[in-house]
Design a protein around this motif. Structure first.
Motif, PDB file in Angstrom:
ATOM      1  N   PRO A 156       1.385   6.698  -7.656  1.00  0.00           N
ATOM      2  CA  PRO A 156      -0.058   6.752  -7.923  1.00  0.00           C
ATOM      3  C   PRO A 156      -0.449   6.545  -9.383  1.00  0.00           C
ATOM      4  O   PRO A 156      -1.589   6.178  -9.662  1.00  0.00           O
ATOM      5  N   SER A 184       0.825  -1.215   0.000  1.00  0.00           N
ATOM      6  CA  SER A 184       0.000   0.000   0.000  1.00  0.00           C
ATOM      7  C   SER A 184       0.859   1.265   0.000  1.00  0.00           C
ATOM      8  O   SER A 184       0.495   2.275  -0.596  1.00  0.00           O
ATOM      9  N   ASP A 185       2.019   1.204   0.645  1.00  0.00           N
ATOM     10  CA  ASP A 185       2.930   2.353   0.635  1.00  0.00           C
ATOM     11  C   ASP A 185       3.492   2.585  -0.769  1.00  0.00           C
ATOM     12  O   ASP A 185       3.630   3.725  -1.211  1.00  0.00           O
ATOM     13  N   ARG A 230       0.822   4.172  -2.923  1.00  0.00           N
ATOM     14  CA  ARG A 230       0.686   5.598  -2.602  1.00  0.00           C
ATOM     15  C   ARG A 230       1.852   6.402  -3.203  1.00  0.00           C
ATOM     16  O   ARG A 230       1.665   7.505  -3.693  1.00  0.00           O
TER      17      ARG A 230
END
Length: 103
Positions: free
Chosen positions: A47, A40-41, A44
């Motif tokens: 993007p 998930s990092d 992020r």
């Protein structure tokens, strides 16, 4: 799963590009130079890359010995990706590319 492409050339540059030359691969490496990250990092931090593309790059880089996956100790217990020693060897190259590409 995408088909791996190769330059089929014994030159060191061509062989290196066989490993990290796919689109987004060096940007994944760039992010992991800062330390181990959860998926998930990475999403992020990148993007404009799809989840599937990031997963494919991580898998390819792991298969090639550039990235390793491990699970953080409790209480987090989250899986993270991190650079191997071979992956960390890319740092001066990534920094040089960043310097060269600066506006």
């Amino acid at each position: 799963m995408p088909t791996r492409r190769s330059y089929g050339d014994a030159c060191g540059i061509a062989r290196a590009l066989d490993v990290v030359g796919e689109r987004w691969a060096l940007l994944v490496v760039r992010e992991l130079l800062l330390g181990a990250l959860r998926f998930s990092d990475l999403r992020r931090a990148l993007p404009n890359a799809s989840s599937n593309l990031i997963a494919d790059r991580l898998r390819d880089l792991e298969d090639r010995g550039v990235v390793a996956r491990r699970t953080l100790p409790r209480p987090a217990g989250s899986p993270v990706s991190e650079l191997t020693a071979s992956g960390r060897d890319l740092e001066p190259l990534v920094l040089a590319l960043g310097h060269w590409g600066r506006p």
